[in-house]
Design a protein around this motif. Structure first.
Motif, PDB file in Angstrom:
ATOM      1  N   UNK A   1       0.835  -1.202   0.000  1.00  0.00           N
ATOM      2  CA  UNK A   1       0.000   0.000   0.000  1.00  0.00           C
ATOM      3  C   UNK A   1       0.874   1.258   0.000  1.00  0.00           C
ATOM      4  N   UNK A   2       1.930   1.244   0.772  1.00  0.00           N
ATOM      5  CA  UNK A   2       2.816   2.419   0.829  1.00  0.00           C
ATOM      6  C   UNK A   2       3.496   2.673  -0.514  1.00  0.00           C
ATOM      7  N   UNK A   3       3.658   1.616  -1.301  1.00  0.00           N
ATOM      8  CA  UNK A   3       4.247   1.760  -2.636  1.00  0.00           C
ATOM      9  C   UNK A   3       3.204   2.173  -3.676  1.00  0.00           C
ATOM     10  N   UNK A   4       1.945   2.301  -3.261  1.00  0.00           N
ATOM     11  CA  UNK A   4       0.870   2.634  -4.187  1.00  0.00           C
ATOM     12  C   UNK A   4       0.249   1.434  -4.856  1.00  0.00           C
ATOM     13  N   UNK A   5       0.697   0.240  -4.492  1.00  0.00           N
ATOM     14  CA  UNK A   5       0.189  -1.001  -5.096  1.00  0.00           C
ATOM     15  C   UNK A   5      -0.893  -1.585  -4.189  1.00  0.00           C
ATOM     16  N   UNK A   6      -1.962  -0.827  -4.012  1.00  0.00           N
ATOM     17  CA  UNK A   6      -2.962  -1.220  -3.018  1.00  0.00           C
ATOM     18  C   UNK A   6      -3.738  -2.473  -3.397  1.00  0.00           C
ATOM     19  N   UNK A   7      -3.706  -2.843  -4.676  1.00  0.00           N
ATOM     20  CA  UNK A   7      -4.344  -4.108  -5.058  1.00  0.00           C
ATOM     21  C   UNK A   7      -3.515  -5.316  -4.634  1.00  0.00           C
ATOM     22  N   UNK A   8      -2.337  -5.068  -4.101  1.00  0.00           N
ATOM     23  CA  UNK A   8      -1.478  -6.127  -3.571  1.00  0.00           C
ATOM     24  C   UNK A   8      -1.451  -6.112  -2.042  1.00  0.00           C
ATOM     25  N   UNK A   9      -2.360  -5.359  -1.443  1.00  0.00           N
ATOM     26  CA  UNK A   9      -2.395  -5.223   0.019  1.00  0.00           C
ATOM     27  C   UNK A   9      -2.366  -6.593   0.708  1.00  0.00           C
ATOM     28  N   UNK A  10      -1.650  -6.670   1.815  1.00  0.00           N
ATOM     29  CA  UNK A  10      -1.542  -7.923   2.557  1.00  0.00           C
ATOM     30  C   UNK A  10      -2.880  -8.352   3.165  1.00  0.00           C
ATOM     31  N   UNK A  11      -3.827  -7.402   3.272  1.00  0.00           N
ATOM     32  CA  UNK A  11      -5.151  -7.721   3.804  1.00  0.00           C
ATOM     33  C   UNK A  11      -6.241  -7.376   2.786  1.00  0.00           C
ATOM     34  N   UNK A  12      -5.897  -7.589   1.539  1.00  0.00           N
ATOM     35  CA  UNK A  12      -6.743  -7.235   0.405  1.00  0.00           C
ATOM     36  C   UNK A  12      -8.107  -7.937   0.449  1.00  0.00           C
ATOM     37  N   UNK A  13      -9.135  -7.234  -0.001  1.00  0.00           N
ATOM     38  CA  UNK A  13     -10.464  -7.827  -0.086  1.00  0.00           C
ATOM     39  C   UNK A  13     -11.348  -7.026  -1.027  1.00  0.00           C
ATOM     40  N   UNK A  14     -12.594  -7.445  -1.142  1.00  0.00           N
ATOM     41  CA  UNK A  14     -13.565  -6.809  -2.029  1.00  0.00           C
ATOM     42  C   UNK A  14     -14.862  -6.555  -1.281  1.00  0.00           C
ATOM     43  N   UNK A  15     -15.420  -5.345  -1.482  1.00  0.00           N
ATOM     44  CA  UNK A  15     -16.822  -5.134  -1.139  1.00  0.00           C
ATOM     45  C   UNK A  15     -17.631  -6.146  -1.949  1.00  0.00           C
ATOM     46  N   UNK A  16     -18.567  -6.816  -1.333  1.00  0.00           N
ATOM     47  CA  UNK A  16     -19.380  -7.792  -2.033  1.00  0.00           C
ATOM     48  C   UNK A  16     -18.859  -9.209  -1.951  1.00  0.00           C
ATOM     49  N   UNK A  17     -17.615  -9.382  -1.501  1.00  0.00           N
ATOM     50  CA  UNK A  17     -17.057 -10.708  -1.276  1.00  0.00           C
ATOM     51  C   UNK A  17     -16.502 -10.840   0.139  1.00  0.00           C
ATOM     52  N   UNK A  18     -16.019  -9.729   0.682  1.00  0.00           N
ATOM     53  CA  UNK A  18     -15.482  -9.721   2.050  1.00  0.00           C
ATOM     54  C   UNK A  18     -16.186  -8.703   2.935  1.00  0.00           C
ATOM     55  N   UNK A  19     -17.169  -8.026   2.387  1.00  0.00           N
ATOM     56  CA  UNK A  19     -17.996  -7.056   3.129  1.00  0.00           C
ATOM     57  C   UNK A  19     -19.274  -6.870   2.324  1.00  0.00           C
ATOM     58  N   UNK A  20     -20.330  -6.388   2.955  1.00  0.00           N
ATOM     59  CA  UNK A  20     -21.616  -6.240   2.267  1.00  0.00           C
ATOM     60  C   UNK A  20     -21.491  -5.345   1.042  1.00  0.00           C
ATOM     61  N   UNK A  21     -22.097  -5.808  -0.068  1.00  0.00           N
ATOM     62  CA  UNK A  21     -21.897  -5.139  -1.340  1.00  0.00           C
ATOM     63  C   UNK A  21     -23.128  -4.536  -1.963  1.00  0.00           C
ATOM     64  N   UNK A  22     -23.139  -4.535  -3.311  1.00  0.00           N
ATOM     65  CA  UNK A  22     -24.072  -3.721  -4.068  1.00  0.00           C
ATOM     66  C   UNK A  22     -25.325  -4.378  -4.598  1.00  0.00           C
ATOM     67  N   UNK A  23     -25.558  -5.658  -4.307  1.00  0.00           N
ATOM     68  CA  UNK A  23     -26.865  -6.236  -4.639  1.00  0.00           C
ATOM     69  C   UNK A  23     -27.834  -5.936  -3.501  1.00  0.00           C
ATOM     70  N   UNK A  24     -27.979  -4.653  -3.211  1.00  0.00           N
ATOM     71  CA  UNK A  24     -28.836  -4.177  -2.129  1.00  0.00           C
ATOM     72  C   UNK A  24     -29.263  -2.754  -2.449  1.00  0.00           C
ATOM     73  N   UNK A  25     -30.380  -2.337  -1.864  1.00  0.00           N
ATOM     74  CA  UNK A  25     -30.884  -0.998  -2.156  1.00  0.00           C
ATOM     75  C   UNK A  25     -29.954   0.095  -1.641  1.00  0.00           C
ATOM     76  N   UNK A  26     -29.219  -0.209  -0.581  1.00  0.00           N
ATOM     77  CA  UNK A  26     -28.239   0.745  -0.053  1.00  0.00           C
ATOM     78  C   UNK A  26     -26.965  -0.004   0.326  1.00  0.00           C
ATOM     79  N   UNK A  27     -25.826   0.673   0.153  1.00  0.00           N
ATOM     80  CA  UNK A  27     -24.538   0.081   0.517  1.00  0.00           C
ATOM     81  C   UNK A  27     -23.697   1.134   1.235  1.00  0.00           C
ATOM     82  N   UNK A  28     -22.922   0.680   2.198  1.00  0.00           N
ATOM     83  CA  UNK A  28     -21.995   1.546   2.925  1.00  0.00           C
ATOM     84  C   UNK A  28     -20.584   1.301   2.396  1.00  0.00           C
ATOM     85  N   UNK A  29     -19.889   2.378   2.002  1.00  0.00           N
ATOM     86  CA  UNK A  29     -18.534   2.260   1.463  1.00  0.00           C
ATOM     87  C   UNK A  29     -17.635   3.322   2.092  1.00  0.00           C
TER      88      UNK A  29
END
Length: 349
Positions: free
Chosen positions: A105-133
C-alpha cells in the motif's frame, strides 16, 4: 431494504434486511445498477473465502453477506468528516478493501495489500438498495455518463489494467482467449490502446459474434478450429501479446504457443486449479508470462474514456434484470446461456 444475501454454496436469498446506518467517515450509496461478475457466479456455485466465524481483517464482516461489487448509484448520506462527495452525487464504486499501511500500500500497489479484499465478497456489497462504502471507493460520474455505464467501470478497469500493464504497443497484434465480459472489455481496451490486429478465441459462436461486433479483427472457434494454426496463419509469426481471459488449461497452452519470440502472455482470469506450462517453449521464445489482479489508480481514466466515447462499454450489456430475478435470470442463466455477456441488475423497485 431488499438485498441478495449469500448464505452458502447455491444459497443466495433475496430477502429483507436492515437498512445500513452510516457512521463517521463513511458514505451511504443508494444503488441503482449492479453487474454480475464471474466471482459472483463462483460464490453462488462454489462458495467464497469469507465464512461464518472468520471476519475479514479490515472490514470485520463475515457470512452471511450481501454480494455485488460492480455497482453505481447516488450518494444518499455522508458521515461526519467526509468531504470528497455530497448527497445527490452520481457515483461508481471502486470496491477494493485495503489497509493503506502495509509495504505494498505504501508503494501505491494497493491491489497487492496484505489484507486485500472486495466489497461484495469480504464485506456487504451492491446487490442491495443501499450500501456503505469508504470515501476512497467513491468516484463521481460526469452528467452524460449513465449509471448503467457506471456499473461497468469496475470490470472495464480489470481489462484496461491488463492492457496497460502489458508490453503492448500501438500497432501490435494481440489475441484474447475467452470472450466473456472481461475478454470483450479487453478487446475494447486493446482497440483503444492502438492494437492493429485483435484475434478473439472462444468456443461460443454467440460470444465470438459479439467480439467481432465490438472490434475483433478475426475470430476463432477453438472447438472446431486449430487455434495455433489459425493464429499463425493470420499473423505469420504469432501475436505480440496474448491475453488469457478464460482461466482454462487449453487456452493457456494455446496462448503460450501462439505468442511470437519475445512476446508476452498476460493472465487475467482466475484459474480453478494449477496450470502447467511448457517452459522449454517459453525459453526458446524468450517470452514471458505475467498476471494481473484487479487494478489500481485507474478509475478516473476509465470514467474519462467512457465519457469521451473512446470506450463504448454499453456494447457488452446483453440483459437487464430486476433484483428479484437475480438467481433465475442471472446466476443460473449465465451458466446455461453462453450468448450472455454482462447482465446488469436494476436494484431499486
Amino acid at each position: 431494504m431488499k438485498a441478495a444475501v449469500w448464505h452458502g454454496m447455491k444459497d443466495v436469498r433475496i430477502e429483507n434486511v436492515e437498512e445500513p446506518v452510516v457512521n463517521p467517515g463513511q458514505v451511504k450509496v443508494k444503488v441503482e445498477w449492479t453487474g454480475i461478475c464471474g466471482s459472483d457466479l463462483h460464490a453462488y456455485h462454489h462458495g467464497i473465502g469469507v465464512q461464518t466465524g472468520a471476519p475479514h481483517p479490515i472490514s470485520g464482516e463475515m457470512a452471511p453477506l450481501t454480494l455485488g461489487h460492480e455497482f453505481a448509484g447516488t450518494v444518499a448520506e455522508v458521515g461526519d468528516g467526509v468531504t470528497n462527495v455530497s448527497v445527490g452525487d452520481r457515483v461508481t464504486i471502486e470496491p477494493l478493501i485495503y489497509c493503506g499501511e502495509c509495504e505494498y500500500c505504501r508503494q501505491g500497489r494497493y491491489n497487492q495489500c496484505e489484507r486485500f479484499g472486495f466489497i461484495g465478497l469480504n464485506a456487504n456489497g451492491g446487490f442491495a438498495e443501499y450500501a456503505i462504502v469508504q470515501p476512497y471507493m467513491v468516484h463521481k460520474l460526469p452528467a452524460h455518463v449513465s449509471l448503467e455505464e457506471g456499473a461497468l467501470v469496475e470490470p472495464t478497469a480489470v481489462a484496461f489494467h491488463a492492457v496497460r500493464s502489458s508490453r503492448m504497443k500501438v500497432g501490435d497484434k494481440v489475441a484474447v482467449f475467452g470472450v466473456g465480459p472481461i475478454g470483450l472489455l479487453t478487446i475494447l481496451s486493446a482497440k483503444a490502446a492502438g492494437a492493429a490486429q485483435i484475434i478473439a478465441v472462444d468456443v461460443s459462436d454467440e460470444r465470438l459474434a459479439k467480439a467481432q461486433e465490438i472490434g475483433a479483427t478475426a475470430i476463432i472457434n477453438g472447438a472446431r478450429q486449430n487455434t495455433e494454426e489459425e493464429i499463425l496463419a493470420l499473423t505469420g509469426t504469432g501475436v505480440d501479446v496474448a491475453f488469457e481471459a478464460a482461466g482454462a488449461q487449453p487456452t493457456f497452452t494455446n496462448a503460450v504457443s501462439t505468442v511470437k519470440k519475445g512476446g508476452e502472455v498476460v493472465v487475467i482470469a482466475a484459474f480453478a486449479k494449477p496450470a502447467s506450462i511448457d517452459l522449454m517453449q517459453l525459453m526458446v521464445k524468450e517470452a514471458s508470462v505475467t498476471a494481473i489482479l484487479a487494478y489500481r489508480h485507474i478509475f478516473p481514466e476509465i470514467i474519462s474514456l467512457i465519457a469521451n466515447g473512446t470506450l463504448d462499454v454499453k456494447q457488452v450489456i446483453t440483459k437487464k434484470i430486476a433484483l428479484d430475478n437475480l438467481i433465475e435470470e442471472g446466476f443460473e442463466l449465465l451458466i446455461q446461456d453462453k450468448s450472455q455477456a454482462k447482465i446488469l441488475t436494476k436494484i431499486q423497485p
